[in-house]
Design an enzyme around this catalytic site. Structure first.
Site: not given
Lengths: 337, 337
Positions: B273, B284, B315
């Site tokens: 993060y 997210h 991702k």
């Protein structure tokens, strides 16, 4: 209540039996109205404040004493939090303690009932797990940040209904890592889904993987210089023993009416289709198959990766375990107890 | 037109230069109006029927002769089919031939322009690829069934804006594979996102991974028996040298304002993060990070698996390559040219 630990068992009296076993399924009742608690159960009662101490230790001291495995405690607590009663799978405490750490009862049931919902084995993210130990047990993996992942393992049977009449003695060239069939009969690709067209915009020349070529040459469908032995020799050159293992699994799947195609884009050996009649009407491939020797040991992280990926593409992850006899199948999937 | 192959180059005349180079970007013009073609270019012209033969060989014979790599041909053809002109990255033919097999021009451009869109390296599914060779090249992986996967590789920089004021000398117990902080200051978890609550339903006791505990002990945030050395020693016990590599990457990320948490559920070392102010408002996680030694070599199949998974969970896949100096970052992602 301060209890005493002897030989890895905490022994408690009739009052404890009533409070902990009769009403909440902790421990194992023994003669003379007494109760035995496993260390993990005692830890949970300490954690909840239902017990004050064991051998003078509070929860913190008990956990630090290494009397109880911290990861077993985390899984025990998590299953209790989810509303299950469960019993440590100690020899003599449950019917089938092998390869499990806990026997978990259906919600609303307990050790006094005759029903088991899950057999759970606890492993650290960093432990390895032998393939031969999986198949009728739920793995509870505790990762390094103490998050839990439950993986259900089963031993299914794979079969399908794909079949096609194949031509024979089709001429093919063996190249360095594939075979080429020049102007092949249409059914080879269109019905039986062997190979891939050299140009996907037009019918004609077909590329076959070495696995496909070896399988078809062995069955007389292909005519190739040196026969299937030459193809297998080439396969061994490019990937060693793995080629033999994969060919065995490939052949077994084909023989059972399942069509295996490459699983490369999913990091697997194969994706499989159980019912192929025509490539124009293929449907969704149901399984991802990875081939391993029967003695393989898994790293739980690789299991997590495979299972996550398979779930994301709506397929089931299947491990083909090869040995001297027929391959066996192992599926692993995510479970929310 | 039947041309002749000499020293791995096919030499052609002025007519061929006009037909193949001037109008379609094949080959390299040389003195006296002549043209040189690389074998892969000649193979493509044979395949299309623009050439009849090279040294008397038609396309089939030329491919079987091993003069041209079949996987280079497949990628060359695929990029041509997608509307690109491209030049084999032969020394003397292009400016920067290292670690590439083809230099691909933007659509509508060709070798006579001064613009490169992709540098492409062709690998078989079965080859391995050194991490050190990646970063400014597109990998074109040819799988065993001749399907192509393009993977873009880059060398980005990772940084974030997470920061938090941390307490000091917080008391913690080292257990066998994690640390426990009893009744910790709230900011440790709530602002800085260290650890995980022992009970996620209530504030209080915090479990820390060995990585988190080692990092915090080293900075004086934790007070633990034996200090950070004891934690590191425990880490090495459970995972060997990998612990040191992972701790180095963990510390680098934290120092740069990026919060790493376990990536276990994604089969990775970390998810990260970049901007954490509070765990109640996390957002997210942007990256999945896997840690490798700088000398690592990838199996293309593992790359395909990681990239597919990362894409599925929105991702970006990042490899942290550790060496004696600071770690470097390598991203790999799917590309459709």
């Amino acid at each position: 209540m301060d209890l005493t630990l002897t030989d890895s068992v905490v022994r408690a009296d009739a009052e404890a039996r009533e409070r902990f076993y009769d009403s909440r399924g902790y421990g194992r009742p023994v003669d003379a109205g007494a109760l035995e608690l496993a260390p993990v159960e005692a830890a949970h009662l300490l954690y909840r404040g239902d017990l004050d101490a064991v051998d003078g230790m509070n929860f913190r001291a008990f956990l630090a004493s290494a009397t109880v495995s911290e990861i077993e405690f985390l899984v025990y607590k998590n299953l209790r939090d989810r509303g299950f009663y469960l019993t440590p799978a100690i020899d003599g405490w449950v019917d089938d303690p092998d390869r499990a750490d806990f026997v978990v009862y259906p919600r609303g049931k307990g050790p006094w009932d005759d029903e088991v919902q899950y057999r759970v084995r606890v492993v650290s993210e960093r432990a390895t797990v032998a393939a031969s130990d999986l198949g009728d047990v739920v793995l509870a993996v505790v990762d390094e940040e103490s998050e839990l992942t439950y993986l259900e393992t089963e031993r299914p049977d794979l079969s399908g209904s794909s079949e096609a009449d194949l031509p024979s003695s089709v001429d093919a060239d063996l190249l360095s890592d594939r075979a080429l069939v020049w102007d092949p009969p249409a059914e080879l690709y269109e019905q039986a889904f062997y190979g891939q067209r050299l140009d996907d915009q037009r019918e004609g020349d077909l590329q076959l993987s070495l696995l496909e070529a070896a399988y078809l040459a062995r069955r007389g469908v292909l005519s190739i210089d040196g026969g299937d032995e030459a193809v297998v020799a080439r396969g061994r050159e490019v990937e060693g023993d793995r080629f033999d293992r994969r060919l065995r699994v490939y052949a077994t799947l084909r023989d059972r009416g399942v069509v295996p195609k490459t699983g490369f884009k999913f990091g697997a050996d194969f994706r499989t289709y159980a019912h192929v009649e025509s490539v124009d009407d293929l449907g969704h491939s149901e399984h991802l198959v990875r081939v391993f020797a029967r003695e393989h040991t898994f790293d739980p992280r690789d299991l997590a990766l495979d299972v996550r990926l398979a779930h994301g593409v709506r397929k089931r992850m299947v491990y083909a375990l090869t040995g001297p006899e027929e391959s066996t199948w192992l599926t692993v999937s995510r479970l929310t107890p």
